[in-house]
Design an enzyme around this catalytic site. Structure first.
Site, mmCIF file in Angstrom:
data_model
loop_
_atom_site.group_PDB
_atom_site.id
_atom_site.type_symbol
_atom_site.label_atom_id
_atom_site.label_comp_id
_atom_site.label_asym_id
_atom_site.label_seq_id
_atom_site.Cartn_x
_atom_site.Cartn_y
_atom_site.Cartn_z
ATOM 1 N N GLN A 72 -3.283 0.146 1.255
ATOM 2 C CA GLN A 72 -2.283 0.461 0.229
ATOM 3 C C GLN A 72 -1.589 1.800 0.511
ATOM 4 O O GLN A 72 -1.223 2.533 -0.404
ATOM 5 C CB GLN A 72 -2.924 0.466 -1.161
ATOM 6 C CG GLN A 72 -3.154 -0.928 -1.715
ATOM 7 C CD GLN A 72 -1.849 -1.727 -1.800
ATOM 8 O OE1 GLN A 72 -0.800 -1.205 -2.161
ATOM 9 N NE2 GLN A 72 -1.917 -2.997 -1.430
ATOM 10 N N SER A 73 -1.391 2.123 1.779
ATOM 11 C CA SER A 73 -0.754 3.383 2.153
ATOM 12 C C SER A 73 0.701 3.454 1.693
ATOM 13 O O SER A 73 1.516 2.605 2.052
ATOM 14 C CB SER A 73 -0.811 3.529 3.675
ATOM 15 O OG SER A 73 0.048 4.566 4.101
ATOM 16 N N ASN A 74 1.002 4.491 0.929
ATOM 17 C CA ASN A 74 2.392 4.750 0.543
ATOM 18 C C ASN A 74 3.172 5.299 1.730
ATOM 19 O O ASN A 74 4.371 5.085 1.852
ATOM 20 C CB ASN A 74 2.436 5.763 -0.601
ATOM 21 C CG ASN A 74 1.658 5.279 -1.807
ATOM 22 O OD1 ASN A 74 2.041 4.292 -2.427
ATOM 23 N ND2 ASN A 74 0.557 5.955 -2.130
ATOM 24 N N CYS A 76 2.756 4.472 4.898
ATOM 25 C CA CYS A 76 3.163 3.372 5.776
ATOM 26 C C CYS A 76 4.380 2.652 5.206
ATOM 27 O O CYS A 76 5.308 2.306 5.937
ATOM 28 C CB CYS A 76 2.008 2.395 5.983
ATOM 29 S SG CYS A 76 0.688 3.091 7.006
#
Ligand SMILES: *Cc1c(COP(=O)(O)O)cnc(C)c1O
Length: 334
Positions: A72-74, A76
């Site tokens: 859930q990387s913002n 990325c």
């Protein structure tokens, strides 16, 4: 001075008072800096770093951006959007295994056209290097962005953000004694602290550690100083920082990275119901929950007598974004 920059963000982001939450907590006047509203594919703090990272990549004739993060990387998601806008390929290395149905940031990564690779968390960096090496043999020019975009190039975005905020606060007649920000890969806090030192700010930049304990041999503050000094070097500034100039609060790690507890739920609920603002359960929710708790325990005090001193002792909370991950945490938040 600074290195070249490509405009991706809608700046300046607003600063707003949190009137109802400030009154409810009965502590200092709290202002919020809306870096969730930077504008690129639902916004967030990584966009300011990417303005410099993308410019550097294009300057080096890169045709592929490679980066890594949590599912859930913002970071990325914002990198995928920056690559799409610039017409570059984007490869994202995620730690973990693919869910049955992609949601939140992962869904957006795919919509933004990123190529997704899965590996285990500890091998993200080596996987990025392997992919970059493979691409070079195929005649591509890859540009590897470290997790969170936290290096001397990326953190320039937060030196400028600090300058932006100081200008706005001066115009609003507000002087905050403490700025609070979620801190994880460090570029945001390092950039803000460097910007604050350059500006001669006499307040405190307090990072709320999201995922790092107080480790003995390699303390987080040493990493923060290294990023700040790399940033100063890129900017051609003589300012240098030492580890003891950083303040980090380690008391709110909860169940670990990405584990949603009552602290985060309480912060998300308060901010949504009182102010109509959406925080995220991993970063900004944990950091704001920490701020609420610290005010409640009298660790961050404000007020004094009269409106003037209240303003002087105010708090600025940096909303770093992350709202899109709420949808992936529906079970934990519902
Ligand atoms: C990445 C991120 C942070 C932490 O910023 P760092 O520069 O990695 O310390 C905080 N909040 C959100 C929403 C993020 O995505």
């Amino acid at each position: 001075m600074r290195s070249s920059r490509i405009i991706l963000a809608q700046l300046p982001t607003p600063i707003e008072p949190l009137e109802k939450i400030s009154a409810l907590l009965g502590g200092p006047r709290i202002l919020i800096k809306r870096d969730d509203q930077t504008g690129l594919a639902l916004g967030g703090n990584k966009t300011r770093k990417l303005e410099f990272l993308l410019a550097d990549a294009i300057g080096k004739h890169a045709d592929v951006l490679i980066t890594a993060g949590a599912p859930q990387s913002n970071h990325c998601r914002q990198t995928a959007a920056a690559a799409a806008k610039a017409g570059l390929r984007c490869v994202i290395v995620l730690g973990g295994s693919p869910p049955d149905v992609p949601n939140g940031n992962l869904l957006l990564d795919r919509m933004l056209g990123a190529e997704i690779e899965w590996t285990d968390r500890d091998h993200r960096n080596t996987r990025m290097e392997e992919i970059a090496a493979q691409m070079r043999t195929e005649g591509h020019t890859p540009y590897v962005i470290p997790v969170g975009g936290s290096n001397g190039v990326g953190a320039q975005g937060y030196v400028l953000a600090a300058q932006e905020a100081f200008g706005q606060l001066a115009q609003l007649g507000e002087h905050v004694a403490t700025m609070v920000v979620a801190s994880s890969s460090g570029g945001t806090q390092a950039g803000l602290a460097l910007g604050a030192k350059m500006a001669g700010y006499d307040g405190r930049i307090l990072g709320i550690s999201i995922d790092k304990g107080e480790r003995g041999p390699d303390p987080y503050e040493v990493e923060l100083a290294a990023i700040a000094n790399a940033t100063a070097e890129v900017m051609g500034s003589p300012v240098r920082m030492t580890a003891d100039e950083f303040s980090v609060e380690y008391g709110y790690l909860g169940g670990g990275y990405g584990i949603v507890g009552s602290l985060e739920r309480g912060a998300l609920s308060a901010m949504a119901k009182e102010e109509g603002i959406i925080l995220d359960p991993v970063y900004s929710g944990r950091a704001f929950g920490a701020l609420m708790d610290m005010i409640g325990k009298g660790k961050i005090v404000g007020g004094g007598e009269g409106e003037k001193s209240e303003k002087r002792n105010g708090v600025l909370f940096w909303h770093t974004g992350g709202g899109p991950s709420c949808f992936a945490y529906a079970k934990e938040l519902a």
